[in-house]
Design a protein around this motif. Structure first.
Motif, mmCIF file in Angstrom:
data_model
loop_
_atom_site.group_PDB
_atom_site.id
_atom_site.type_symbol
_atom_site.label_atom_id
_atom_site.label_comp_id
_atom_site.label_asym_id
_atom_site.label_seq_id
_atom_site.Cartn_x
_atom_site.Cartn_y
_atom_site.Cartn_z
ATOM 1 N N PHE A 452 42.421 61.106 22.658
ATOM 2 C CA PHE A 452 43.806 61.430 22.350
ATOM 3 C C PHE A 452 44.622 60.166 22.107
ATOM 4 N N GLN A 453 45.804 60.362 21.575
ATOM 5 C CA GLN A 453 46.710 59.248 21.304
ATOM 6 C C GLN A 453 47.470 58.896 22.579
ATOM 7 N N VAL A 454 46.715 58.367 23.540
ATOM 8 C CA VAL A 454 47.248 58.029 24.858
ATOM 9 C C VAL A 454 46.769 56.630 25.228
ATOM 10 N N GLN A 455 47.666 55.821 25.788
ATOM 11 C CA GLN A 455 47.314 54.453 26.153
ATOM 12 C C GLN A 455 46.148 54.444 27.142
ATOM 13 N N HIS A 456 45.221 53.499 26.938
ATOM 14 C CA HIS A 456 43.927 53.556 27.600
ATOM 15 C C HIS A 456 43.485 52.150 28.001
ATOM 16 N N VAL A 457 43.061 52.006 29.247
ATOM 17 C CA VAL A 457 42.563 50.728 29.742
ATOM 18 C C VAL A 457 41.341 50.274 28.955
ATOM 19 N N GLY A 458 40.431 51.193 28.629
ATOM 20 C CA GLY A 458 39.229 50.825 27.902
ATOM 21 C C GLY A 458 39.527 50.300 26.512
ATOM 22 N N ALA A 459 40.355 51.018 25.760
ATOM 23 C CA ALA A 459 40.702 50.569 24.408
ATOM 24 C C ALA A 459 41.431 49.235 24.451
ATOM 25 N N THR A 460 42.310 49.063 25.430
ATOM 26 C CA THR A 460 43.061 47.819 25.563
ATOM 27 C C THR A 460 42.129 46.657 25.872
ATOM 28 N N SER A 461 41.126 46.893 26.703
ATOM 29 C CA SER A 461 40.177 45.839 27.059
ATOM 30 C C SER A 461 39.350 45.400 25.860
ATOM 31 N N TRP A 462 38.876 46.363 25.059
ATOM 32 C CA TRP A 462 38.095 45.991 23.877
ATOM 33 C C TRP A 462 38.964 45.250 22.862
ATOM 34 N N PHE A 463 40.227 45.583 22.780
ATOM 35 C CA PHE A 463 41.135 44.797 21.945
ATOM 36 C C PHE A 463 41.160 43.343 22.409
ATOM 37 N N LEU A 464 41.210 43.131 23.724
ATOM 38 C CA LEU A 464 41.260 41.767 24.245
ATOM 39 C C LEU A 464 39.968 41.010 23.984
ATOM 40 N N PHE A 465 38.811 41.688 24.087
ATOM 41 C CA PHE A 465 37.552 41.010 23.757
ATOM 42 C C PHE A 465 37.563 40.537 22.302
ATOM 43 N N ALA A 466 38.021 41.424 21.421
ATOM 44 C CA ALA A 466 38.048 41.062 20.001
ATOM 45 C C ALA A 466 39.037 39.939 19.739
ATOM 46 N N SER A 467 40.201 40.022 20.370
ATOM 47 C CA SER A 467 41.247 39.039 20.113
ATOM 48 C C SER A 467 40.884 37.666 20.663
ATOM 49 N N THR A 468 40.193 37.635 21.808
ATOM 50 C CA THR A 468 39.802 36.356 22.409
ATOM 51 C C THR A 468 38.437 35.883 21.927
ATOM 52 N N ARG A 469 37.769 36.700 21.092
ATOM 53 C CA ARG A 469 36.455 36.380 20.541
ATOM 54 C C ARG A 469 35.464 36.072 21.661
ATOM 55 N N THR A 470 35.363 37.001 22.574
ATOM 56 C CA THR A 470 34.448 36.864 23.696
ATOM 57 C C THR A 470 33.409 37.978 23.650
ATOM 58 N N ASN A 471 32.304 37.759 24.363
ATOM 59 C CA ASN A 471 31.203 38.720 24.430
ATOM 60 C C ASN A 471 30.972 39.069 25.887
ATOM 61 N N PRO A 472 31.420 40.241 26.343
ATOM 62 C CA PRO A 472 31.298 40.586 27.767
ATOM 63 C C PRO A 472 29.883 40.879 28.211
ATOM 64 N N MET A 473 28.951 41.076 27.276
ATOM 65 C CA MET A 473 27.604 41.504 27.627
ATOM 66 C C MET A 473 26.597 40.371 27.713
ATOM 67 N N ARG A 474 27.084 39.126 27.597
ATOM 68 C CA ARG A 474 26.208 37.964 27.697
ATOM 69 C C ARG A 474 26.719 37.029 28.789
ATOM 70 N N TRP A 475 25.804 36.488 29.564
ATOM 71 C CA TRP A 475 26.176 35.505 30.581
ATOM 72 C C TRP A 475 26.797 34.301 29.891
ATOM 73 N N GLY A 476 27.993 33.940 30.305
ATOM 74 C CA GLY A 476 28.717 32.859 29.663
ATOM 75 C C GLY A 476 29.494 33.284 28.444
ATOM 76 N N GLY A 477 29.435 34.560 28.084
ATOM 77 C CA GLY A 477 30.097 35.023 26.871
ATOM 78 C C GLY A 477 31.605 35.147 26.981
ATOM 79 N N LEU A 478 32.141 35.001 28.192
ATOM 80 C CA LEU A 478 33.589 35.108 28.375
ATOM 81 C C LEU A 478 34.280 33.762 28.319
ATOM 82 N N HIS A 479 33.527 32.713 27.972
ATOM 83 C CA HIS A 479 34.068 31.352 27.801
ATOM 84 C C HIS A 479 34.680 30.840 29.093
#
Length: 479
Positions: A452-479
């Protein structure tokens, strides 16, 4: 979600669809109709590319990131009078109708996104959420085996039947407030692996062993309870609220396990995690369709591959976890085959007048669905903003010039959605801002639930991964 399901009121669901990571509502027997998402802010115009950065002015991307982090912190602190210690973040704005439900998948993403942000205040919030996961693991009302439930309650509310739910995350007897009202009592492999990843990454940042120890307990629960000996192998779906095994196997779950167990091997030096990662990896390899350039969704019984629908998550997460060129075509398939454009002029669109938004949807079934949730017909061109963030993150991580251009274009769309959708929504009754909504318009996943068109922690988090160019699924991927 995610690992969460947002509604069980559905018609025209595909018969015999495989269980996805987010299907525990059906397993748990819940029968709850939740409210449709509130409409976004009335705005006009078309989403544009990022404006040029002017010296002396804040970069629009940085401002959007800080707004997103503030939303995650608000979701964590939504009930300050009842949650003064370890706690979890409410997953969705109040308008969805799941009240104070906190899904563990969303909380894992929030921890990782806060670590990616890197500021001291963000790290402090990540610790609070990490402590919440550890507390939930150590204070389950019925089990002491390392499991986490799909979701918890983190604040008081009155349920639909009029019964008051007065407590926060910690019950008066000290147990964690599990989400029994909606039936979020089961334990899924994906709902375990992502918190495991988050706790390992939090350990890496803080070097506090309680996070690593909790992650090891999660790994032990997965390998003890879901190691499949059926022909397709891998790890099965998990258990329902009565601890009855669910035989389904998810490609997405097993990708999660490859990432998680690989990290555990790195931080513990224990070779058993190498074996566990290989067991999950064999399942993932078996789900690859080279001719089509995609991963099948998984299996219903551990014997036969379920070939419909084909979801986005295995395409994006397989790249982030494995980073193997032979699987790279899955990203190109997703970019092409799951592309959607939501236009306010369409009859089933819920965008404000004059708006248009592009991205990707959840699965091949989403593109043709005519399902209804709470009497509202889904929009086949609805943009799944969490998934659009996933694809942007994956393309940026793959990193060719063309990938970076596509990732930037997708990111601009999510940032535009952050600006114009979700106005007037709330967390714990207080106005919420800065969050990314789950979907531009109501969409059907093809797995028995919708977004639904409702604010979401999950969607917001994936936006931050994309914006910071980080990879949460790799060790060291969060810089």
């Amino acid at each position: 979600m995610s690992d969460d399901a947002t509604s069980t009121t559905i018609q025209d669901a595909s018969p015999g669809a495989a269980l996805g990571r987010r299907s525990f509502l059906a397993l748990s027997g819940a029968a709850v109709a939740v409210a449709a998402g509130a409409s976004g802010a009335l705005a006009t115009g078309r989403p544009a590319a990022l404006p040029a950065h002017r010296p002396g002015h804040p970069h629009p991307g940085r401002a959007a990131e800080r707004a997103a982090v503030a939303f995650l912190q608000h979701a964590t602190d939504a009930y300050p009078t009842v949650n003064t210690g370890p706690r979890l973040a409410q997953s969705y704005a109040d308008e969805l109708g799941l009240f104070s439900t906190a899904f563990v998948y969303d909380n894992a993403l929030a921890i990782l996104a806060l670590l990616a942000d890197g500021r001291r205040s963000a790290l402090a919030t990540a610790r609070v959420l990490g402590d919440g996961l550890v507390y939930a693991q150590e204070h389950d009302p019925a089990h002491d085996d390392g499991r986490l439930r799909q979701g918890y309650n983190v604040g008081p509310y009155t349920f639909y039947d009029g019964s008051p739910q007065p407590n926060g995350f910690v019950q008066p007897d000290g147990t964690a407030n599990i989400g029994w009202q909606f039936g979020f009592l089961g334990t899924a492999v994906g709902d375990m692996a992502w918190p495991g990843i988050a706790l390992v990454q939090l350990y890496g940042r803080t070097r506090e062993r309680r996070y690593r120890d909790a992650a090891v307990r999660i790994g032990e629960w997965i390998t003890t309870n879901t190691w499949s000996t059926r022909p397709l192998g891998g790890f099965s779906f998990g258990v329902n609220g009565a601890t009855e095994p669910v035989p389904n196997g998810s490609t997405e779950h097993n990708v999660d396990c490859v990432a998680f167990f690989t990290m555990l091997r790195t931080v513990t030096g224990d070779r058993r995690w190498t074996k566990a990662a290989a067991h999950a990896r064999a399942f993932v390899d078996g789900m690859w369709s080279r001719a089509d350039g995609w991963f099948w969704t998984g299996t219903n019984d551990g014997v036969e591959i379920n070939r419909s629908p084909v979801p986005l998550d295995p395409a994006t997460w397989s790249w982030l976890a494995l980073r193997e060129r032979r699987y790279a075509p899955a990203l190109d398939w997703a970019t092409r085959a799951l592309a959607v454009q939501d236009d306010a002029a369409a009859a089933t669109s819920q965008l404000p007048d004059g708006e248009r938004l592009s991205g990707v949807t959840f699965s091949t079934a989403s593109l043709t669905s005519t399902a209804q949730y709470n009497g509202i017909t889904v929009h086949p061109q609805g943009v799944w903003l969490e998934g659009t963030g996933q694809l942007a993150t994956s393309l940026a991580d793959r990193g060719s010039h063309h990938d970076r251009m596509r990732a930037a274009a997708l990111l601009a769309q999510v940032r535009h959605a952050q600006d114009v959708l979700g106005e007037g929504q709330h967390l714990g009754g207080a106005a919420a801002t800065g969050g990314v909504v789950a979907a531009s318009s109501l969409l059907d996943t093809g797995f028995g639930f919708g977004y639904f068109q409702v604010q979401h922690v999950g969607a917001t988090s994936w936006f931050l991964f994309a914006s910071t160019r980080t990879n949460p699924m790799r060790w060291g991927g969060l810089h």
